[in-house]
Structure formats: C-alpha cells, structure tokens
Design a protein around this motif. Sequence first.
Motif, PDB file in Angstrom:
ATOM      1  N   GLU A   1      26.008   2.308  14.604  1.00  0.00           N
ATOM      2  CA  GLU A   1      24.906   1.210  13.075  1.00  0.00           C
ATOM      3  C   GLU A   1      24.642   1.086  12.137  1.00  0.00           C
ATOM      4  OE1 GLU A   1      22.269  -0.501  15.956  1.00  0.00           O
ATOM      5  OE2 GLU A   1      23.316   0.123  18.130  1.00  0.00           O
ATOM      6  N   THR A   2      25.323   1.369  11.620  1.00  0.00           N
ATOM      7  CA  THR A   2      25.271   2.096   9.815  1.00  0.00           C
ATOM      8  C   THR A   2      24.911   0.194   8.743  1.00  0.00           C
ATOM      9  OG1 THR A   2      27.420   2.062   9.637  1.00  0.00           O
ATOM     10  CG2 THR A   2      26.334   3.426  10.483  1.00  0.00           C
ATOM     11  N   GLN A   3      25.054  -0.694   9.592  1.00  0.00           N
ATOM     12  CA  GLN A   3      25.517  -1.935   8.062  1.00  0.00           C
ATOM     13  C   GLN A   3      24.031  -2.542   7.585  1.00  0.00           C
ATOM     14  OE1 GLN A   3      28.081  -3.609   7.759  1.00  0.00           O
ATOM     15  NE2 GLN A   3      28.862  -1.769   8.736  1.00  0.00           N
ATOM     16  N   THR A   4      23.229  -1.850   8.572  1.00  0.00           N
ATOM     17  CA  THR A   4      21.533  -2.822   8.138  1.00  0.00           C
ATOM     18  C   THR A   4      20.842  -2.114   8.073  1.00  0.00           C
ATOM     19  OG1 THR A   4      21.281  -3.092   9.953  1.00  0.00           O
ATOM     20  CG2 THR A   4      22.144  -5.213   9.015  1.00  0.00           C
ATOM     21  N   LEU A   5      20.432   0.002   7.616  1.00  0.00           N
ATOM     22  CA  LEU A   5      19.896   0.895   7.784  1.00  0.00           C
ATOM     23  C   LEU A   5      19.316   1.052   6.561  1.00  0.00           C
ATOM     24  CD1 LEU A   5      21.813   3.447   9.708  1.00  0.00           C
ATOM     25  CD2 LEU A   5      20.272   1.549  10.684  1.00  0.00           C
ATOM     26  N   GLN A   6      18.403   1.516   6.148  1.00  0.00           N
ATOM     27  CA  GLN A   6      17.350   1.242   4.531  1.00  0.00           C
ATOM     28  C   GLN A   6      16.041   2.843   5.036  1.00  0.00           C
ATOM     29  OE1 GLN A   6      15.453  -2.078   4.410  1.00  0.00           O
ATOM     30  NE2 GLN A   6      17.730  -3.116   2.741  1.00  0.00           N
ATOM     31  N   SER A   7      15.465   3.229   4.548  1.00  0.00           N
ATOM     32  CA  SER A   7      14.999   4.270   4.532  1.00  0.00           C
ATOM     33  C   SER A   7      13.596   4.051   4.093  1.00  0.00           C
ATOM     34  CB  SER A   7      15.884   5.155   3.052  1.00  0.00           C
ATOM     35  OG  SER A   7      15.967   6.502   3.416  1.00  0.00           O
ATOM     36  N   ARG A   8      12.826   4.158   4.805  1.00  0.00           N
ATOM     37  CA  ARG A   8      11.545   3.654   4.753  1.00  0.00           C
ATOM     38  C   ARG A   8      10.343   4.551   3.729  1.00  0.00           C
ATOM     39  NH1 ARG A   8       8.998   0.134   9.440  1.00  0.00           N
ATOM     40  NH2 ARG A   8       7.669  -0.610   6.897  1.00  0.00           N
ATOM     41  N   ILE A   9       9.852   3.814   3.222  1.00  0.00           N
ATOM     42  CA  ILE A   9       8.909   4.782   2.123  1.00  0.00           C
ATOM     43  C   ILE A   9       6.973   3.852   2.623  1.00  0.00           C
ATOM     44  CG2 ILE A   9       7.718   5.477  -0.155  1.00  0.00           C
ATOM     45  CD1 ILE A   9       9.994   5.906  -0.906  1.00  0.00           C
ATOM     46  N   TYR A  10       6.812   4.845   3.774  1.00  0.00           N
ATOM     47  CA  TYR A  10       5.681   4.768   4.285  1.00  0.00           C
ATOM     48  C   TYR A  10       4.594   4.090   2.993  1.00  0.00           C
ATOM     49  CZ  TYR A  10       7.225   3.276   9.407  1.00  0.00           C
ATOM     50  OH  TYR A  10       7.663   2.954  10.028  1.00  0.00           O
ATOM     51  N   ALA A  11       2.927   3.148   3.377  1.00  0.00           N
ATOM     52  CA  ALA A  11       2.505   3.647   2.503  1.00  0.00           C
ATOM     53  C   ALA A  11       1.239   3.898   3.147  1.00  0.00           C
ATOM     54  CB  ALA A  11       1.555   1.744   2.462  1.00  0.00           C
ATOM     55  N   PRO A  12       0.022   5.036   2.033  1.00  0.00           N
ATOM     56  CA  PRO A  12      -1.427   5.475   3.161  1.00  0.00           C
ATOM     57  C   PRO A  12      -2.607   4.558   2.775  1.00  0.00           C
ATOM     58  CG  PRO A  12      -0.550   6.531   1.042  1.00  0.00           C
ATOM     59  CD  PRO A  12       0.434   5.651   1.353  1.00  0.00           C
ATOM     60  N   THR A  13      -2.954   4.611   3.958  1.00  0.00           N
ATOM     61  CA  THR A  13      -4.335   3.242   3.872  1.00  0.00           C
ATOM     62  C   THR A  13      -6.005   4.852   3.887  1.00  0.00           C
ATOM     63  OG1 THR A  13      -3.849   2.692   6.658  1.00  0.00           O
ATOM     64  CG2 THR A  13      -3.109   1.623   4.454  1.00  0.00           C
ATOM     65  N   LEU A  14      -6.986   4.066   3.411  1.00  0.00           N
ATOM     66  CA  LEU A  14      -7.836   4.760   4.010  1.00  0.00           C
ATOM     67  C   LEU A  14      -8.667   4.360   5.282  1.00  0.00           C
ATOM     68  CD1 LEU A  14     -10.723   6.779   2.339  1.00  0.00           C
ATOM     69  CD2 LEU A  14     -11.070   3.812   1.282  1.00  0.00           C
ATOM     70  N   ILE A  15      -9.024   4.976   6.165  1.00  0.00           N
ATOM     71  CA  ILE A  15     -10.189   5.088   6.665  1.00  0.00           C
ATOM     72  C   ILE A  15     -11.185   5.423   6.542  1.00  0.00           C
ATOM     73  CG2 ILE A  15     -10.202   5.570   8.785  1.00  0.00           C
ATOM     74  CD1 ILE A  15      -7.878   4.055   8.786  1.00  0.00           C
ATOM     75  N   ASN A  16     -11.957   4.323   6.283  1.00  0.00           N
ATOM     76  CA  ASN A  16     -13.161   4.727   6.043  1.00  0.00           C
ATOM     77  C   ASN A  16     -14.502   5.230   6.850  1.00  0.00           C
ATOM     78  OD1 ASN A  16     -15.862   4.746   4.017  1.00  0.00           O
ATOM     79  ND2 ASN A  16     -15.961   2.755   3.409  1.00  0.00           N
ATOM     80  N   ARG A  17     -14.691   6.890   7.294  1.00  0.00           N
ATOM     81  CA  ARG A  17     -16.009   6.114   8.419  1.00  0.00           C
ATOM     82  C   ARG A  17     -17.306   7.107   7.346  1.00  0.00           C
ATOM     83  NH1 ARG A  17     -10.884   8.820  10.957  1.00  0.00           N
ATOM     84  NH2 ARG A  17     -10.595   7.238  12.327  1.00  0.00           N
ATOM     85  N   HIS A  18     -18.046   8.127   7.981  1.00  0.00           N
ATOM     86  CA  HIS A  18     -19.242   8.448   6.934  1.00  0.00           C
ATOM     87  C   HIS A  18     -18.874   9.449   6.794  1.00  0.00           C
ATOM     88  CE1 HIS A  18     -19.932   6.620  11.883  1.00  0.00           C
ATOM     89  NE2 HIS A  18     -19.287   5.726  10.784  1.00  0.00           N
ATOM     90  N   SER A  19     -18.564  10.434   6.440  1.00  0.00           N
ATOM     91  CA  SER A  19     -18.171  11.366   5.210  1.00  0.00           C
ATOM     92  C   SER A  19     -18.254  11.740   3.875  1.00  0.00           C
ATOM     93  CB  SER A  19     -17.008  12.385   5.622  1.00  0.00           C
ATOM     94  OG  SER A  19     -15.698  12.349   5.526  1.00  0.00           O
ATOM     95  N   ALA A  20     -18.107  10.297   3.517  1.00  0.00           N
ATOM     96  CA  ALA A  20     -18.564   9.480   2.175  1.00  0.00           C
ATOM     97  C   ALA A  20     -19.511   8.551   1.755  1.00  0.00           C
ATOM     98  CB  ALA A  20     -16.658   9.308   1.972  1.00  0.00           C
ATOM     99  N   ALA A  21     -20.623   9.673   0.417  1.00  0.00           N
ATOM    100  CA  ALA A  21     -21.254   8.281   0.668  1.00  0.00           C
ATOM    101  C   ALA A  21     -21.404   8.198  -1.059  1.00  0.00           C
ATOM    102  CB  ALA A  21     -23.034   8.645   1.560  1.00  0.00           C
ATOM    103  N   PRO A  22     -22.470   7.397  -1.286  1.00  0.00           N
ATOM    104  CA  PRO A  22     -22.638   7.173  -2.771  1.00  0.00           C
ATOM    105  C   PRO A  22     -22.942   8.552  -3.286  1.00  0.00           C
ATOM    106  CG  PRO A  22     -23.423   4.899  -1.912  1.00  0.00           C
ATOM    107  CD  PRO A  22     -22.428   6.045  -0.319  1.00  0.00           C
ATOM    108  N   ALA A  23     -22.868   8.337  -4.490  1.00  0.00           N
ATOM    109  CA  ALA A  23     -23.187  10.071  -5.258  1.00  0.00           C
ATOM    110  C   ALA A  23     -24.727   9.543  -5.588  1.00  0.00           C
ATOM    111  CB  ALA A  23     -22.479  10.136  -6.092  1.00  0.00           C
ATOM    112  N   ARG A  24     -25.221  10.889  -5.506  1.00  0.00           N
ATOM    113  CA  ARG A  24     -26.933  10.647  -5.616  1.00  0.00           C
ATOM    114  C   ARG A  24     -27.315  10.938  -7.099  1.00  0.00           C
ATOM    115  NH1 ARG A  24     -30.050  15.370  -1.549  1.00  0.00           N
ATOM    116  NH2 ARG A  24     -30.075  13.999  -0.308  1.00  0.00           N
ATOM    117  N   ASP A  25     -27.943   9.431  -7.866  1.00  0.00           N
ATOM    118  CA  ASP A  25     -28.363   9.552  -9.599  1.00  0.00           C
ATOM    119  C   ASP A  25     -28.805  11.316  -9.882  1.00  0.00           C
ATOM    120  OD1 ASP A  25     -27.814   7.328  -9.438  1.00  0.00           O
ATOM    121  OD2 ASP A  25     -29.698   6.599  -9.175  1.00  0.00           O
TER     122      ASP A  25
END
Length: 334
Positions: free
Chosen positions: A310-334
């Motif tokens: 089955e080769t009629q509708t096959l396409q390569s796919r490039i997936y998009a990465p997404t940010l998972i925002n948990r607890h190891s990043a915080a605003p920089a200190r002044d």
Amino acid sequence: MSTIKDVARLAKVSVATVSRVMNDSPKASAASRKVVLQAMAELGYTPNANARALVNRTCDTMGVVVNDVADPFFGALVKGVCTVAVEQGLHLLVGNGFHNAEQERGAIELLIGKRCEALVVHSKALSDEELIDYALRVPGMVLINRDIPALKGRCISLDNRLGAATATRHLLGLGHRHIAFIGSDHAIEDASSRLQGYRDALAEAGAAADAERVECGTPNEEGGEHAMLNLLAKGLPITAVVAYNDAMAAGAISVLADNGLKVPEEVSVVGFDDIIYARYLRPKLSTIRYPIELMASQAAKLALQLAAGETQTLQSRIYAPTLINRHSAAPARD
C-alpha cells in the motif's frame, strides 16, 4: 546488488534449485545446499524477506532496530512498535545497534534473515546511501528519528532543532541570560541539531552563545554529571541549563544538589524527551516532549502498509516537540 540469478550462475545450478535451498525444501540435495550457500556467502546475497514470505506464507514477524533497548527512551520506542505488532498478531524481534555502523548493519541483516515482514529502524551510524539500499531490498522498512529525502514516505522524525530552541526560549522568557547547554558527544544529527536550536534561540534574543557554557558528554546520567561538573569548575555565572536529554538533566541536577545549588531557585534545568522518570525526579523535570511511543506506533503501521504494497497515500512525517512545564525551571533572580 546481487540477485537470485547471480547466485544460480555462480553455483552452476538453476534458479529453482536456489529457491529450494533458500526455502529449506526437502527436495534440495546436500550437494545443492553446499554450493548455493557458498555462492550466497561469496556474493553477500540476502534473500528479500518479503519475497520469501510470499512463497512460504509463514512470515509472522516484524522487527525493530534501536540504539539500546535498556535505555528508557528506546524502551518506549519498542513498546510503540510492539503494541501494533500484537494488534496484528505478529511476533516482534528486537536488535540493538548501539550507534555503531557494524552493529546496526548486523542487526538489520539479522532481522531480514528472520523474514520480518516489516522493519522499523533507528539508525544513526549508517550512511543515507546504505539505508536507501536496505530500503530497496526490504519494501516494508521505515526509518524513525531520521529523515532521508530519497525515502519520501518512509521516514518518521522529530524537529530536534525546534525542540532545543523551545527549551531555551522558555528559559529566556523566565528572564535567564546565563544559560548553559549540556550536549551529547555522539557524532549524530540529533546532537548537532539540538545544539544549533539552543544557539538559534540565544541569537534571536540578542544573547550570543558562549562556547564556554557548552559541555558535552555521554548522553546518560553519568555524562550529565561530568558535563555539569565541568561547567561549575569554570566558575562562570550560570542560572539555567538546557540538557540534551532527561538522563543528562538528571545527572546535572544531582551535581547541583551535591554542590549546594537549589533547583530551580538558583539554577533552572530543562531536559529533552520526557521519559518516564522525568515526572518522578525532585523537582519534577520541565522538559521537551518527544512523543516517541506515538511515533513508533505510526512507524510500525506505516511499515506494515508498505510490506502489504500500500503505497498510494504514504507520507513522511516530522513531529513537533512540545514543552512540558513542570517544576525544575523558575524565573531568574534579579
């Protein structure tokens, strides 16, 4: 590329005899087996797995080649392929390539020899040309985490450069300007693409990338430890770190804790991959999601479609990465 006719010519037998030997027919004599197998070895000929399956109708396996199945990332990849294999009533054979050309080649050859009707291959060491050659030999072969233009419709990949840029932009948005990068020392596209994504984001923000804030190591926890130790040893101001993967991020967090630096209060850390233990680290790891299980499932389905013609509708796919925002990043200190 050798053919069955070349084998027959060298062995001085008929094509039918070669076919009987390849298919373990009881009609093939011991003498025929000897000369045919010798000719196949001399020519480096490997029968097309799918062609043999059509003759024998016994092909009930599919294969997957990964770097190292013991790595959680590649374990998730195998799980994605396995889920599809089980749904289709197929057995799954797994080969480790360890980012080594000889071992990747050996794993692919082994799976072809085992008559796998479809192959999902994660290869970083083999050249485009060699993988294209394998794809010509095995209609049901799909590449994952690699995009080769000549194999349009047979590649599933992720935009690694965008992923690292997204991680860096997140830290920039939190006010960080002294951002380090812990990279992989493996000579693969993922490593260079993620480093470039980090540099892209800094350039966009008008913050030139400082080579002194880039350290590379083996892409595991120990490599992350070593890279983080080197960064601290330089005595440079660092308020945030982008890591090549979650394992290296975990190693970096361990070193920071050992040196009395709190994450994220003093140093923010963002990983890449979102492997299973990212959510169980303390603090829970902010990271870039690499949907590898989903991608592997898609690659397995694509491989089965290709194997079935089955080769009629096959396409390569490039997936998009997404940010998972948990607890190891915080605003920089002044």
